[in-house]
Enzyme design. Sequence first.
Site, PDB file in Angstrom:
ATOM      1  N   LYS A  76       5.551  -1.176  -0.102  1.00 48.36           N
ATOM      2  CA  LYS A  76       4.556  -0.591  -1.013  1.00 48.36           C
ATOM      3  C   LYS A  76       5.302   0.136  -2.133  1.00 48.36           C
ATOM      4  O   LYS A  76       6.321   0.787  -1.897  1.00 48.36           O
ATOM      5  CB  LYS A  76       3.662   0.384  -0.223  1.00 48.36           C
ATOM      6  N   SER A 151      -5.578   2.262  -0.355  1.00 47.58           N
ATOM      7  CA  SER A 151      -4.771   2.037  -1.532  1.00 47.58           C
ATOM      8  C   SER A 151      -3.653   1.013  -1.343  1.00 47.58           C
ATOM      9  O   SER A 151      -3.128   0.498  -2.314  1.00 47.58           O
ATOM     10  CB  SER A 151      -4.135   3.356  -1.960  1.00 47.58           C
ATOM     11  N   SER A 175      -5.666   4.430   3.902  1.00 49.48           N
ATOM     12  CA  SER A 175      -5.050   3.434   3.013  1.00 49.48           C
ATOM     13  C   SER A 175      -4.242   2.344   3.707  1.00 49.48           C
ATOM     14  O   SER A 175      -3.851   1.374   3.067  1.00 49.48           O
ATOM     15  CB  SER A 175      -4.158   4.129   1.979  1.00 49.48           C
TER      16      SER A 175
END
Lengths: 494, 481
Positions: A76, A151, A175
């Site tokens: 990420k 997210s 998330s």
Amino acid sequence: MINSSLNTLSQMLASKQISSVEMTNTFLARIQQYNPSINAYIALDEQKTLAQAQAADAKIAAGNAEPLTGIPFAQKDIFCAKGWKTTCGSKMLANFVAPYDAHVISQFDAVGAVNLGKTNMDEFAMGSSNETSYFGGVKNPWDFDRVPGGSSGGSAAAVAARLCAAATGTDTGGSIRQPASLCGFTGLKPTYGLVSRYGMIAFASSLDQAGPMAKSAEDCALMMNVMAGFDARDSTSLNRPKEDYTRGLSGVTGDQPLKGLRIGLPKEYFAEGLEASVAKVVQEAIAEYRKLGAETVEISLPNSHLSIPVYYVLAPAEASSNLSRYDGVRYGHRAAEYDDLMDMYMKSRAEGFGAEVKRRILIGTYVLSAGYYDAYYLKAQQIRRLIVQDFTEAFKQCDIIMGPTAPSTAFKAGEKADDPVAMYLQDVYTIATNLAGLPGMSIPAGFAPSHLGKPLPVGLQLIGNYFDEARMLDVAHAYQQVSDWHTHMPVGLE
Amino acid sequence: MEWEVVIGLETHTQLKTKTKIFSGASTTYGAEPNTQACEVSIALPGVLPVLNKQAVECAIQFGLAIDADIAPRSVFARKNYFYPDLPKGYQISQYELPVVGKGKLTIQVPPGKNTEAYEKTIHITRAHLEEDAGKSVHGAVEGMSGIDLNRAGTPLLEIVTEPDMRSAAEAVAYAKKLHELVQWIGICDGNMQEGSFRCDVNVSVRPKGTEKLGTRREIKNLNSFKFMQQAIEYETQWQIDTLEDGGKIQQATVLFNPDTGETRAMRSKEEANDYRYFPDPDLLPLIVTEEDKARVKATMPELPEAMKARFEADYGLSTYDAAALTASRTMADYFVSVVQAGAEAKPAANWMMGALSAKLNAEEKATADSPVSALQLAQLLKRIQDNTISNNAAKQVFEALWLGEGEVDEIIATKGLKQESDSGAIEAIIDGVLAANPAMVEEFKAGKEKAFNALVGQAMKASKGKANPAQVNEILKKKLT
């Protein structure tokens, strides 16, 4: 190969059936093919990636292979990785090249894993659909009209579309788990403090936690072995003995492997607001657990309804302060023209941050302001303790809590983009665990038919007591031994 | 109307740690800009603070030294504001729960024009740990401002007093005492030029005899005691004049201009920031146990007050002498060394506060830089004690030691200062003096005491100053009566 477990990939590498470079190239080719439409990755660097693969091959050849050596992962874009653009999904950091490695990155590097690239995300991890990213939205691989959740939307899409062997994510209010639910894979948010936050760009420091996003519980366990552990550079990192998260997995096979396990079902998680099709899939999965020997008890988390209001006081409060460093002075976006210092701050931040980030900075600044602090921030902290108390009471009656991860399946892009409250409700079942610091997990539990035909994945959430990750992984693994939802791949991406 | 000034101090003490308070970057002063700025100092995305244990120990030491409550649990908070030299956009400080609570410090206020010297106890409200900011550098590049983050994250202990002081003299006495104490316990190098010890002074005035505090103005960043004295005196008069002219005092932050000797408002408090303090979620509460306190205490030097009492009890020194000798750690250490080397305590004290202090003051030297070592002074005092030299000769030896002309015995020998203590030889000299001065002898016998002294003088002169004066007195007295 792309659908193989980490163990299988590891064995393939060990037996020289395939090299890390070949394996990496396979994923890079898929990325080249599908990423332009899915937009899961926002930074790729083939040279760096292949250099790591070559180094991994050398490590394997030298007989120094560890379980994840040579396996390609997606990271990420919230994790600083030396020499990589690290943007956190924001224009503010669009040109920021990290000069150091986050703890998570260096842990993967240390075992010789390969970094395929940095994945798309909601700006500064603020969002539940990946639509707040400066680099554009991400397609849900199961239905390109829909969002992957957020997210960690880029990592989610990369795992679901098999554009990586597995990925990392972070979870501040859901998330990791909500995208895992919406994209049909296994994601774990560990106990707060288990994975060091060093080098992970802060959103809400007391809630942020990194974790694995992978196909199965077994894969998550292998990743946890690499990610978890004490790091003196994070004061909230917990100094506990190293654990082997795979240790119990082989023990949950057979007829009734979960006999004696008490599953708590919070009545508040099955009430109004939960889509019927999601409720049905979740109930079916729970029925399966009963077959595995577990018993279920109804429990109550009476302060559940306060999770979202509390979260949207505390998380923005911390974020408003955490994001103050983006001032255009030392790095990051600076407005091209400005009159004076104040003007530079205002223009740089006005241009560099997107609408959702600004909204949260405003909320956070407001709740911390003199005269409002007691009514909002302090009150929220008090309620946070009540929420912790709810779980403490609940775990007196059960060993693990189960329920839906998200109230709905993947929704259409744009559907909630202009309605922040509707968007915030996506995390109604996941936020409480962040507030309490508890571990939470989402595992594929089946599919709900969508109105236009394409079936959409549904996640089952598991919430454990503190440091109970190993048991949660065992419980998830037991289910994955008798179900195959976690092996399904989106149609058309084979 | 008679006015009374009320003063409180906030002092930023830079702690003498090797590394910064929340990172491993060095704290050494004077390095090239930004060479001591690690990723934490720069506040790169993703970095986190880790508390420096040495800084905590410094705070505990200070708390113990002022007899303060040390909080078993204190909390770091974020003070949020934007400034280019504040890289995170917030300063990590302690707000509601400081590590050091209420304590006290006894000060010696020197005599003034119309006042005697006196002691006073100043109450300390709190002392808390925090990080320093960086520095803005203007003009290094034409038309640009630069930021040097070497200082960002340097550990500070901010020490806050109650509004206990009633004159500039008291404020300066407190600041000096504090300055000495933090160096004494070794937590601060005390270098005021380099900003290691900076004072903010809150000044207000009120009609004498009233209780209610007047509106205060805060004089920022005073880095010398002289300026502090001047600034407070100016500010006090300015406030009195303003009130007497029918004006009102606005709460404000003011700066002192050493060139004009004036204070001037920098910003008014109405424009002050709302700092939005909240507990820093990146740091756990700071826990200090009884064991921690005991462990720190064991490493601490004897404190000035205890040493002062000991000097009075063990050496029979007066309170004044004992206080003077414990005014600084180096002075006290010097004294102890002199005594340990075998010199008697009282003469040692007298010489230190007399000849040595005079020389040090005249040449603006610190005790630590004295050219005359403690061992040399002890040797000199021993030579007075054992009658090798007279007090007068000792002064010559001291001068020579100061100029580095050699060791004590060497100087006595080269300068021929050895005292004549052979009573036979002295008697012979006296006999000669008596024979040569019959008139003086007559005068003495007629009752003129002065004549005796004159005869002593003559004897000393005849011995070229080397005769032991006590013996001369004794023998002369015997001969004349």
